[in-house]
Design a protein around this motif. Structure first.
Motif, PDB file in Angstrom:
ATOM      1  N   GLY A 120      18.199  10.742  -9.000  1.00 39.35           N
ATOM      2  CA  GLY A 120      17.062  10.243  -8.352  1.00 39.35           C
ATOM      3  C   GLY A 120      16.253   9.482  -9.203  1.00 39.35           C
ATOM      4  O   GLY A 120      16.243   9.599 -10.541  1.00 39.35           O
ATOM      5  N   THR A 121      15.706   8.374  -8.657  1.00 45.10           N
ATOM      6  CA  THR A 121      14.631   7.283  -9.450  1.00 45.10           C
ATOM      7  C   THR A 121      13.610   8.054 -10.247  1.00 45.10           C
ATOM      8  O   THR A 121      13.695   7.501 -11.315  1.00 45.10           O
ATOM      9  N   ARG A 122      12.954   8.713  -9.698  1.00 47.15           N
ATOM     10  CA  ARG A 122      11.609   9.176 -10.531  1.00 47.15           C
ATOM     11  C   ARG A 122      12.099   9.808 -11.754  1.00 47.15           C
ATOM     12  O   ARG A 122      11.369   9.911 -12.704  1.00 47.15           O
ATOM     13  N   ALA A 123      13.177  10.870 -11.496  1.00 47.05           N
ATOM     14  CA  ALA A 123      13.726  11.544 -12.887  1.00 47.05           C
ATOM     15  C   ALA A 123      14.211  10.467 -13.810  1.00 47.05           C
ATOM     16  O   ALA A 123      13.631  10.855 -15.060  1.00 47.05           O
ATOM     17  N   VAL A 124      15.073   9.348 -13.541  1.00 47.97           N
ATOM     18  CA  VAL A 124      15.332   8.566 -14.534  1.00 47.97           C
ATOM     19  C   VAL A 124      14.221   7.959 -15.175  1.00 47.97           C
ATOM     20  O   VAL A 124      14.096   7.629 -16.501  1.00 47.97           O
ATOM     21  N   ILE A 125      13.037   7.451 -14.399  1.00 47.36           N
ATOM     22  CA  ILE A 125      12.014   6.595 -15.025  1.00 47.36           C
ATOM     23  C   ILE A 125      11.007   7.562 -15.713  1.00 47.36           C
ATOM     24  O   ILE A 125      10.588   7.151 -16.706  1.00 47.36           O
ATOM     25  N   THR A 126      10.999   8.731 -15.417  1.00 46.97           N
ATOM     26  CA  THR A 126      10.072   9.811 -16.238  1.00 46.97           C
ATOM     27  C   THR A 126      10.714   9.777 -17.573  1.00 46.97           C
ATOM     28  O   THR A 126      10.093   9.758 -18.669  1.00 46.97           O
ATOM     29  N   VAL A 127      12.036  10.139 -17.681  1.00 44.39           N
ATOM     30  CA  VAL A 127      12.875  10.124 -18.854  1.00 44.39           C
ATOM     31  C   VAL A 127      12.559   9.015 -19.589  1.00 44.39           C
ATOM     32  O   VAL A 127      12.376   8.652 -20.888  1.00 44.39           O
ATOM     33  N   GLY A 128      12.735   7.791 -19.338  1.00 48.26           N
ATOM     34  CA  GLY A 128      12.824   6.473 -19.922  1.00 48.26           C
ATOM     35  C   GLY A 128      11.280   6.291 -20.373  1.00 48.26           C
ATOM     36  O   GLY A 128      11.138   5.716 -21.457  1.00 48.26           O
ATOM     37  N   ALA A 175       2.724   9.625  -7.694  1.00 52.16           N
ATOM     38  CA  ALA A 175       2.813   9.090  -6.586  1.00 52.16           C
ATOM     39  C   ALA A 175       4.019   8.432  -5.991  1.00 52.16           C
ATOM     40  O   ALA A 175       4.056   7.921  -4.874  1.00 52.16           O
ATOM     41  N   MET A 176       5.027   8.585  -6.868  1.00 54.76           N
ATOM     42  CA  MET A 176       6.347   7.895  -6.410  1.00 54.76           C
ATOM     43  C   MET A 176       6.998   9.066  -5.763  1.00 54.76           C
ATOM     44  O   MET A 176       7.345   9.976  -5.974  1.00 54.76           O
ATOM     45  N   LYS A 177       7.888   8.462  -4.687  1.00 51.91           N
ATOM     46  CA  LYS A 177       8.529   9.505  -3.885  1.00 51.91           C
ATOM     47  C   LYS A 177       9.729   9.586  -4.640  1.00 51.91           C
ATOM     48  O   LYS A 177      10.481   8.748  -5.360  1.00 51.91           O
ATOM     49  N   LYS A 178      10.549  10.972  -4.359  1.00 52.80           N
ATOM     50  CA  LYS A 178      11.714  11.110  -5.154  1.00 52.80           C
ATOM     51  C   LYS A 178      12.742   9.736  -4.836  1.00 52.80           C
ATOM     52  O   LYS A 178      12.857   9.542  -3.589  1.00 52.80           O
ATOM     53  N   GLY A 179      13.671   9.538  -5.599  1.00 50.24           N
ATOM     54  CA  GLY A 179      14.551   8.393  -5.398  1.00 50.24           C
ATOM     55  C   GLY A 179      15.791   8.724  -4.370  1.00 50.24           C
ATOM     56  O   GLY A 179      16.021  10.133  -4.305  1.00 50.24           O
ATOM     57  N   THR A 180      16.274   7.904  -3.887  1.00 47.59           N
ATOM     58  CA  THR A 180      17.211   8.306  -3.022  1.00 47.59           C
ATOM     59  C   THR A 180      18.654   8.678  -3.680  1.00 47.59           C
ATOM     60  O   THR A 180      18.924   8.344  -4.894  1.00 47.59           O
ATOM     61  N   LYS A 181      19.143   9.588  -3.156  1.00 50.19           N
ATOM     62  CA  LYS A 181      20.367  10.108  -3.742  1.00 50.19           C
ATOM     63  C   LYS A 181      21.565   9.801  -2.944  1.00 50.19           C
ATOM     64  O   LYS A 181      21.417   9.832  -1.686  1.00 50.19           O
ATOM     65  N   ALA A 201       0.733  -1.330  -0.004  1.00 49.70           N
ATOM     66  CA  ALA A 201      -0.010  -0.128   0.123  1.00 49.70           C
ATOM     67  C   ALA A 201       0.621   1.259  -0.246  1.00 49.70           C
ATOM     68  O   ALA A 201       0.280   2.421   0.002  1.00 49.70           O
ATOM     69  N   MET A 202       2.130   1.126   0.190  1.00 54.11           N
ATOM     70  CA  MET A 202       3.116   2.418   0.065  1.00 54.11           C
ATOM     71  C   MET A 202       2.967   2.900  -1.145  1.00 54.11           C
ATOM     72  O   MET A 202       3.278   2.255  -2.203  1.00 54.11           O
ATOM     73  N   PRO A 203       2.867   4.173  -1.421  1.00 51.44           N
ATOM     74  CA  PRO A 203       2.902   4.936  -2.791  1.00 51.44           C
ATOM     75  C   PRO A 203       4.047   4.702  -3.674  1.00 51.44           C
ATOM     76  O   PRO A 203       3.970   4.169  -4.713  1.00 51.44           O
ATOM     77  N   ALA A 204       5.352   4.460  -2.800  1.00 54.43           N
ATOM     78  CA  ALA A 204       6.420   4.135  -3.656  1.00 54.43           C
ATOM     79  C   ALA A 204       6.479   2.641  -4.199  1.00 54.43           C
ATOM     80  O   ALA A 204       6.943   2.319  -5.184  1.00 54.43           O
ATOM     81  N   MET A 205       5.575   1.734  -3.452  1.00 56.33           N
ATOM     82  CA  MET A 205       5.605   0.272  -3.854  1.00 56.33           C
ATOM     83  C   MET A 205       4.678   0.004  -4.825  1.00 56.33           C
ATOM     84  O   MET A 205       5.107  -0.526  -6.026  1.00 56.33           O
ATOM     85  N   TRP A 206       3.450   0.439  -4.790  1.00 56.16           N
ATOM     86  CA  TRP A 206       2.410   0.169  -5.636  1.00 56.16           C
ATOM     87  C   TRP A 206       2.439   1.148  -6.907  1.00 56.16           C
ATOM     88  O   TRP A 206       2.161   0.502  -8.080  1.00 56.16           O
ATOM     89  N   SER A 207       2.995   2.245  -6.974  1.00 55.21           N
ATOM     90  CA  SER A 207       3.432   2.972  -8.148  1.00 55.21           C
ATOM     91  C   SER A 207       4.470   2.292  -8.863  1.00 55.21           C
ATOM     92  O   SER A 207       4.240   2.549 -10.120  1.00 55.21           O
ATOM     93  N   SER A 208       5.379   1.752  -8.332  1.00 58.70           N
ATOM     94  CA  SER A 208       6.503   0.977  -8.945  1.00 58.70           C
ATOM     95  C   SER A 208       5.835  -0.013  -9.775  1.00 58.70           C
ATOM     96  O   SER A 208       6.399  -0.529 -10.902  1.00 58.70           O
ATOM     97  N   VAL A 241      15.680  -0.944 -14.412  1.00 57.42           N
ATOM     98  CA  VAL A 241      16.782  -1.031 -13.191  1.00 57.42           C
ATOM     99  C   VAL A 241      16.576   0.136 -12.249  1.00 57.42           C
ATOM    100  O   VAL A 241      16.891   0.017 -10.971  1.00 57.42           O
ATOM    101  N   ALA A 242      16.125   1.323 -12.796  1.00 51.46           N
ATOM    102  CA  ALA A 242      15.889   2.329 -11.688  1.00 51.46           C
ATOM    103  C   ALA A 242      14.816   2.261 -10.773  1.00 51.46           C
ATOM    104  O   ALA A 242      14.967   2.425  -9.557  1.00 51.46           O
ATOM    105  N   LEU A 243      13.849   1.433 -11.283  1.00 55.49           N
ATOM    106  CA  LEU A 243      12.939   1.035 -10.416  1.00 55.49           C
ATOM    107  C   LEU A 243      13.225  -0.051  -9.285  1.00 55.49           C
ATOM    108  O   LEU A 243      12.540   0.075  -8.063  1.00 55.49           O
ATOM    109  N   LEU A 244      13.917  -1.011  -9.816  1.00 52.56           N
ATOM    110  CA  LEU A 244      14.476  -1.916  -8.980  1.00 52.56           C
ATOM    111  C   LEU A 244      15.329  -1.324  -7.753  1.00 52.56           C
ATOM    112  O   LEU A 244      15.171  -1.569  -6.582  1.00 52.56           O
ATOM    113  N   ALA A 245      16.272  -0.475  -8.250  1.00 49.30           N
ATOM    114  CA  ALA A 245      17.251   0.171  -7.440  1.00 49.30           C
ATOM    115  C   ALA A 245      16.500   1.209  -6.271  1.00 49.30           C
ATOM    116  O   ALA A 245      16.633   1.107  -5.327  1.00 49.30           O
TER     117      ALA A 245
END
Length: 464
Positions: free
Chosen positions: A335-343, A457-463, A264-271, A380-384
């Motif tokens: 950050g993860t979200r930026a990489v996924i957005t571009v992809g 809904a995805m939190k900003k990725g860890t840097k 139910a965590m936004p980071a998990m279900w959105s991924s 890979v960004a989603l997994l990381a």
């Protein structure tokens, strides 16, 4: 009550290299069947329908094993479970190498399918032994080398089978897996398991396994066509009933296989949703592009034979390998979200552009490479991102659920692409219309673009 041991020992490049080598060998073993399937069918005296069972068997086993391996790794330690899993895969590879007939080969493939669980177990190890920034890079490296193993397998399977035999095609990468596992066992320090008195949720394991098997088989049967509406409804109800039963069990047991609060965590279900949508679009492209390349050049196709298609798809495989390493570094920096957005944007734009730009082979080659790169970077960004967002004790089960989601999404996308072509096939010529390819590419692009709606809904990725 859960008690953790002392902080784990940090690992160096040698241990990460051993994990990467293992991923490379596993990817090679996984990929040797596809280019050599005609030879296997001839050698074993089987037809195309029976030959397809090889792929289905490995897919089902992987979908079932991945979440179980991830959960056991979270609880008992990633290294311990990884070594046991690799022993299973090695046994499967040896059985496949000695198989005199299809049933024995299928048994080998069942055991080999356990290799899908190696990725979440590797992520457990790097999460426990590395800081977040280096974890993302290591996840990218391991994922990229697994993809690279697929490239090696595609290239060496034919020559090995033709100049030695089909038996060596399985035996050589299996030997490499055994050697790499010994290296991992020696170089990778033991990771502290979570000590708990709670019993394993075996009912949840069984229900989740049955749900995944029913879902994969149901997708393949339904999209294969020929079923009456009542049968389709029955399959849908069966999958829904199994999933509902699994959720009910997980909500009641003291130590569930999958903590539904984590899902139910936004980071998990959105991924998970982003992974599914991008995998659907990617799976459609994986199916449609080779089909278009192989169609007769007298029409709108290019008349490419299997060898030509393999060469045309080589840049895409290389792009997928490079993407793994780049994704880990980019996730750490931006950050993860930026990489996924571009992809996601690159994937959707390329697929939609293919709807009108598929008149030359170079267009298909470039588009497939771009799609392969963008999807691999995002995956890979989603997994990381997931590996560094959830609690350390849930790393294995969380990443394994994403791996399974991707496998199912690609399979569903490929079957959807096939259904679109079948619906437009001319009964006189047996060939699909060009409009079907246009429609398929655009639908795939729209599906991939839908993932952009979920990203907020995805939190900003860890840097770092």
């Amino acid at each position: 009550m859960v008690v953790t041991l002392d902080s784990p020992v940090r690992i160096g490049k040698a241990a990460i290299g051993a994990l990467g080598t293992l991923a490379l060998a596993l990817g090679t073993l996984q990929a040797v069947v596809e280019p050599s399937l005609p030879l296997l069918q001839h050698d074993l005296g089987i037809g195309p329908a029976e030959g397809s069972l090889i792929f289905i068997t490995l897919l089902i086993t992987g979908a079932v094993v991945a979440p179980i391996a991830g959960k056991l790794g979270d609880r008992y330690g990633g290294k311990r479970v990884l070594v046991v899993l690799m022993a299973t895969v090695s046994a499967g590879g040896l059985i496949s190498s000695l198989a005199p007939n299809l049933p024995v080969l299928l048994l080998g493939q069942v055991l080999q399918g356990a290799m899908v669980g190696a990725l979440p177990l590797s992520f457990i190890l790097v999460r426990k032994h590395l800081p977040p920034g280096r974890t993302q890079v290591a996840v990218g490296l391991v994922s990229g080398l697994f993809t690279g193993g697929g490239l090696v397998g595609m290239l060496v399977a034919g020559p090995i089978a033709e100049h030695l035999s089909r038996h060596w095609m399985f035996a050589i990468p299996t030997t490499a897996i055994i050697a790499a596992t010994l290296l991992v066992s020696r170089l990778m320090p033991d990771d502290p398991p979570a000590a708990s008195d709670a019993k394993i949720d075996w009912l949840g394991v069984i229900l989740l396994s049955c749900t995944l098997v029913a879902l994969v088989l149901g997708v393949m049967v339904v999209t294969g066509g020929g079923l009456p509406p009542l049968a389709i409804v029955a399959i849908t109800v069966a999958v829904a009933a199994l999933a509902t039963g699994w959720v009910a069990v997980e909500r009641r047991v003291a130590s569930p296989m999958v903590d539904l609060r984590m899902l139910a965590m936004p980071a998990m279900w959105s991924s998970a949703v982003v992974t599914l949508l991008m995998s659907l679009g990617f799976g459609m492209a994986v199916y449609l592009i080779p089909q278009l390349l192989s169609l007769s050049a007298n029409g709108y196709g290019f008349g490419a034979d299997p060898s030509d298609i393999g060469l045309f798809l080589l840049p895409a495989t290389i792009a997928g390998v490079v993407a793994g390493t780049i994704a880990g570094i980019a996730s750490r920096r931006f950050g993860t979200r930026a990489v996924i957005t571009v992809g996601a944007i690159a994937t959707a734009a390329t697929l939609i552009a293919l709807g009108s730009l598929h008149d030359a082979t170079w267009q298909l080659v470039v588009a497939r490479a771009l799609i392969g790169f963008a999807v691999s970077v995002s995956a890979v960004a989603l997994l990381a991102g997931t590996a560094t967002t959830v609690d350390a004790k849930d790393t294995g089960i969380a990443t394994s659920l994403l791996v399974v989601t991707r496998v199912v999404g690609v399979a569903l996308g490929a079957q959807t692409g096939g259904a679109i072509l079948d619906a437009s096939t001319d009964p006189r010529t047996g060939l699909p219309s060009e409009t079907a390819f246009t429609t398929g590419f655009i639908i795939a692009g729209v599906i991939a673009a839908l993932s952009l709606l979920v990203l907020p809904a995805m939190k900003k990725g860890t840097k770092a």
